[in-house]
Scaffold this motif. Structure first.
Motif, mmCIF file in Angstrom:
data_model
loop_
_atom_site.group_PDB
_atom_site.id
_atom_site.type_symbol
_atom_site.label_atom_id
_atom_site.label_comp_id
_atom_site.label_asym_id
_atom_site.label_seq_id
_atom_site.Cartn_x
_atom_site.Cartn_y
_atom_site.Cartn_z
ATOM 1 N N LEU A 182 0.823 -1.207 0.000
ATOM 2 C CA LEU A 182 0.000 0.000 0.000
ATOM 3 C C LEU A 182 0.859 1.259 0.000
ATOM 4 O O LEU A 182 0.395 2.340 0.355
ATOM 5 N N ASN A 183 2.136 1.093 -0.381
ATOM 6 C CA ASN A 183 3.039 2.222 -0.545
ATOM 7 C C ASN A 183 3.307 2.954 0.765
ATOM 8 O O ASN A 183 3.552 4.168 0.785
ATOM 9 N N SER A 185 -7.620 -2.226 3.694
ATOM 10 C CA SER A 185 -6.946 -2.014 2.403
ATOM 11 C C SER A 185 -6.237 -3.260 1.873
ATOM 12 O O SER A 185 -6.160 -3.442 0.647
ATOM 13 N N ILE A 196 -5.712 -5.209 -2.255
ATOM 14 C CA ILE A 196 -4.565 -5.807 -2.935
ATOM 15 C C ILE A 196 -4.864 -7.258 -3.306
ATOM 16 O O ILE A 196 -4.632 -7.688 -4.455
ATOM 17 N N PHE A 226 -1.352 5.602 -0.151
ATOM 18 C CA PHE A 226 -1.905 4.675 -1.143
ATOM 19 C C PHE A 226 -2.771 5.349 -2.196
ATOM 20 O O PHE A 226 -3.296 4.680 -3.089
ATOM 21 N N VAL A 280 -6.208 5.823 -6.801
ATOM 22 C CA VAL A 280 -5.279 4.774 -6.369
ATOM 23 C C VAL A 280 -3.875 5.061 -6.911
ATOM 24 O O VAL A 280 -3.687 5.310 -8.110
ATOM 25 N N HIS A 281 -2.893 4.998 -6.021
ATOM 26 C CA HIS A 281 -1.504 5.280 -6.386
ATOM 27 C C HIS A 281 -0.992 4.203 -7.347
ATOM 28 O O HIS A 281 -1.294 3.013 -7.181
ATOM 29 N N HIS A 331 1.823 2.779 -7.535
ATOM 30 C CA HIS A 331 2.566 1.728 -6.836
ATOM 31 C C HIS A 331 1.616 0.661 -6.265
ATOM 32 O O HIS A 331 1.939 -0.527 -6.238
ATOM 33 N N VAL A 332 0.453 1.105 -5.807
ATOM 34 C CA VAL A 332 -0.534 0.168 -5.255
ATOM 35 C C VAL A 332 -1.102 -0.699 -6.370
ATOM 36 O O VAL A 332 -1.300 -1.917 -6.194
#
Length: 357
Positions: free
Chosen positions: A140-141, A175, A179, A255, A290-291, A293-294
């Motif tokens: 979640l960064n 969260s 993922i 995130f 949403v980022h 990276h996520v």
């Protein structure tokens, strides 16, 4: 033998209680009773004498046992008659009421929220409450130096000597379910993730275990405008108002990027919250896009897909809607407290069985 019969038949007939009757049984047919001792004498008799005495003794024993049983039944009937004469039952009295169960506010609000998002096409997703450090933070960064990862804020599971598995925690948010669902289902995706979460905090508005619901929507052409519409529709349906004004304030969550805190216009009159009117603002949730990276952690290509996410405390919005002042009351109150706030048995039927997971 006739004398024995006459003696015990007379005594049994005159017995005035079960205790007396039991004494007569022992005296007559008990292990050392008169009839039992007489039967032992059969072994000393000749075969011809046994042929005569044996059947008579057996018949006498059976007759005495039958007389004992009949007298015991008669005494029981007499005792019951006496009891019925001494007792009185009013069959017109109302029956005793059974205590009615009550649905808990958290359960009811979870069902309400789930139903609202289900109408907008969001399926329910679930995941484990004990998560790896990677799913709860890294995916979640959330960087290693983030304060949420400190033991004063997060419950870490104990590791025995020689246990080389990665760290595990009691999840601090739902969260990680996002993922896991991205990894399992890919995109496009539209889910909500309700469930228990854990943080080391305790006061009127925080408890070590509480409930959260998060939402995630992924598609190729999705924006903050879509997020705004979803949240407006949710707030109107949940607080049962025709119109609502939301205010998005720039914020930071690892995130999401951009990130926003969401406030609702409201007023407080006599300690009662009114949503959709007034000059006050009340923060109710966090949200954002949403980022990248996520997305990558969920095996989603951020160059092809994008999406929004949001999260709110179920306990918190329950307090706002039903006017409950102290979060701790959710966990240490009785049926009277529940009924005071209007939570009756099965006010809302369960929806979990009929929704996609």
């Amino acid at each position: 033998m006739d004398d024995l019969r006459d003696k015990y038949i007379r005594l049994i007939a005159n017995a005035d209680g079960e205790a007396t009757l039991e004494d007569l049984r022992v005296q007559a047919v008990g292990k050392k009773g008169e009839i039992s001792l007489a039967m032992r004498e059969l072994g000393k008799m000749t075969a011809e004498e046994r042929l005569v005495a044996g059947p008579k003794l057996n018949a006498l024993k059976d007759e005495i046992n039958s007389a004992l049983a009949a007298k015991k039944a008669a005494l029981g009937d007499a005792a019951l008659d006496e009891r019925l004469r001494g007792e009185w039952l009013d069959v017109t009295l109302p029956g005793r009421t059974r205590r009615q169960g009550t649905i808990h506010p958290i359960s009811q609000v979870t069902e309400e929220v789930t139903a609202i998002f289900a109408d907008m096409g969001f399926a329910v997703a679930e995941g484990p409450q004990i998560e790896s450090d990677w799913y709860n933070f890294d995916a979640l960064n959330i960087p290693g130096h983030h304060p949420a990862r400190a033991e004063m804020d997060t419950f870490y599971t104990h590791r025995g000597e020689g246990d080389e598995r990665p760290p595990h925690v009691l999840r601090t948010h739902t969260s990680p379910v996002q993922i896991r669902t991205m990894q399992e289902q890919g995109a496009p995706l539209r889910i909500i993730a309700p469930g228990r979460v854990y943080r080391a905090d305790y006061d009127m508005t925080h408890t070590p275990m509480f409930h959260q619901i998060e939402g995630l929507a992924l598609d190729k052409d999705i924006s903050m405008a879509n997020l705004k519409w979803v949240l407006e529709e949710f707030v109107k349906a949940f607080f049962e108002v025709d119109d609502v004004e939301l205010r998005f304030r720039a914020s930071h969550f690892p995130f999401t990027e951009p990130s926003a805190e969401v406030d609702i216009r409201c007023s407080w009159e006599g300690g009662t919250l009114k949503v959709g009117e007034g000059d006050d603002w009340l923060e109710i949730l966090g949200s954002g896009m949403v980022h990248p990276h996520v997305l990558r952690a969920g095996n989603i290509d951020p160059d092809e897909w994008q999406g929004f996410a949001f999260g709110m405390g179920i306990d918190r919005i329950a307090m706002l809607k039903y006017g409950i002042p102290d979060l701790r009351a959710f966990f240490d109150s009785d049926l009277r407290w529940l009924r005071h706030y209007g939570f009756a048995a099965l006010d809302v039927p369960t929806l979990r069985g009929g929704l996609s997971r």
